[in-house]
Design a protein around this motif. Structure first.
Motif, short mmCIF file in Angstrom:
data_model
loop_
_atom_site.label_atom_id
_atom_site.label_comp_id
_atom_site.label_asym_id
_atom_site.label_seq_id
_atom_site.Cartn_x
_atom_site.Cartn_y
_atom_site.Cartn_z
N ARG A 147 -2.43 3.79 2.97
CA ARG A 147 -2.39 2.34 2.89
C ARG A 147 -3.49 1.76 3.78
O ARG A 147 -3.57 2.08 4.96
CB ARG A 147 -1.03 1.80 3.35
N TRP A 196 1.34 -2.18 6.27
CA TRP A 196 2.60 -1.66 5.74
C TRP A 196 2.40 -0.21 5.35
O TRP A 196 1.60 0.11 4.48
CB TRP A 196 3.04 -2.47 4.54
N ILE A 255 5.10 -5.49 -2.89
CA ILE A 255 5.52 -4.10 -2.68
C ILE A 255 6.24 -3.57 -3.92
O ILE A 255 5.99 -2.44 -4.36
CB ILE A 255 6.42 -4.01 -1.44
N VAL A 292 4.51 -0.36 -5.73
CA VAL A 292 5.15 0.96 -5.71
C VAL A 292 5.59 1.38 -7.11
O VAL A 292 5.52 2.55 -7.47
CB VAL A 292 6.35 0.95 -4.74
N GLU A 352 7.15 0.72 2.44
CA GLU A 352 7.07 0.19 1.08
C GLU A 352 8.08 0.86 0.17
O GLU A 352 8.75 0.19 -0.63
CB GLU A 352 5.65 0.36 0.55
N THR A 389 5.51 -10.69 0.22
CA THR A 389 5.22 -9.28 0.50
C THR A 389 6.18 -8.36 -0.25
O THR A 389 5.77 -7.32 -0.76
CB THR A 389 5.33 -9.02 2.01
#
Length: 354
Positions: free
Chosen positions: A110, A114, A150, A154, A119, A146
């Motif tokens: 990353r 984060w 995320i 993901v 995440e 956020t």
């Protein structure tokens, strides 16, 4: 009071009335303004000196660069339980070993504060609880925007690696083990060429507005999209196809799936077991379905009896997946309907972990 000389009357509690010339008052105001301006300039100079001093101290001490990832906030209860080696199943529906294996599969660096662990935890909590972005942001003490980023990020990463987990048998030995497994489930050697069991599942969604929203309403009268899957004798998914509206019949979904159109599986001489909702086919995708009712003859009844034992494994696989992530399958996904297929793939990938 004459017109040639202008005065101002000033009242005092203990003194009689007296008058001040306008020129003296202007001098007093000018003096106050100069004094305030002097104080402001002095304060700005002090701030500048303090900043310069801090800069010189940092340069002299040669402060190291900021680490790539931010510090973990252990005052958040869900993170405190995770990093203190407590059971992760209540919060994330996966064991600690499964979480480590999932993180190893992702293995993504990353470029921001984060970390990959945070995440994945945020997304798994959203997936397991079925909560809104606002609730998840309060649980993890991070902004709602956020959480949104995320979840989408993901999901795309897991969809990109899903073929490492969801794949067809890669060797003849794997196929032979799978076929013998189905023969054991059916309790008859006639099913030694079975190469999988296929079925469909409805994923609840928030339908799009307009007339197209009715196309997603299935026969059970709730909006959904269809998830078609093929599993092996252990209930592990080996092929998935998701995205069609809930009102579409299973036979149409399978005819438009890559499994049917590309005809890459099963190998010649093998077949896939299906229920009565699918057509009995020979080419390009061999499908074996039970005899339709009313069943006539002892042989047809015995075949249906053995056949019903083997394909039930796909129903159990769907049942176990719904039990683990019941919030997703029993509640409406509060995301755009075009994003639901990606979330459905994510549901299947963690299902391979205990």
């Amino acid at each position: 009071m004459g017109r040639s000389s202008l005065h101002i009357c000033v009242t005092s509690c203990s003194r009689p009335y007296h008058f001040l010339p306008l020129g003296e008052i202007m001098d007093i105001v000018e003096t106050l303004c100069i004094f305030l301006l002097f104080l402001l300039i002095e304060e700005l100079q002090q701030i500048s000196r303090r900043r310069r001093l801090i800069y010189l101290r940092l340069r002299d001490n040669r402060v190291q660069a900021r680490p790539q990832y931010c510090r973990i906030n252990l005052s958040v209860p869900v993170l405190d339980r995770f990093f203190n080696n407590e059971d992760t199943r209540p919060d994330f529906r996966l064991s600690r070993e499964s979480l480590k294996e999932l993180l190893n599969l992702l293995n993504q660096d990353r470029p921001h504060g984060w970390g990959a662990t945070i995440e994945v935890l945020v997304f798994l909590f959203w997936l397991a609880s079925g909560a809104s972005y606002r609730v998840v942001s309060r649980v993890f003490a991070i902004p709602r925007s956020t959480v949104h980023c995320i979840v989408h990020k993901v999901t795309e990463e897991v969809v990109a690696i899903r073929h490492q987990v969801i794949h067809l048998p890669r060797t003849p030995e794997d196929l032979d083990v799978l076929s013998h497994g189905f023969a054991g489930l059916a309790r008859h050697r006639a099913f030694l060429k079975a190469a999988g069991a296929i079925d469909g599942c409805h994923v609840r969604i928030k339908p799009p507005s307009g007339p197209d929203g009715q196309c997603y309403r299935n026969r059970k009268l709730f909006p959904s999209i269809l998830l078609q899957a093929v599993c092996d004798h252990q209930g592990r998914f080996i092929d998935t196809y998701v995205g069609w509206p809930g009102s579409v019949h299973d036979s149409r979904v399978i005819r438009n799936s890559p499994l049917y159109q590309q005809a890459i599986y099963p190998p010649p001489g093998h077949f896939i077991l299906a229920d009565r909702g699918y057509p009995c086919l020979q080419h390009p995708l061999p499908l074996i379905t039970p005899y339709k009712r009313p069943v006539q003859g002892v042989g047809a009844q015995r075949f249906n009896s053995h056949h019903s034992r083997a394909p039930s494994i796909i129903e159990r696989a769907f049942g176990m997946m719904k039990t683990r992530f019941r919030a997703i399958f029993l509640q409406v996904l509060e995301v755009h309907h075009t994003f639901v297929p990606h979330v459905s793939h994510y549901n299947i990938v963690p299902f391979f972990f205990k």
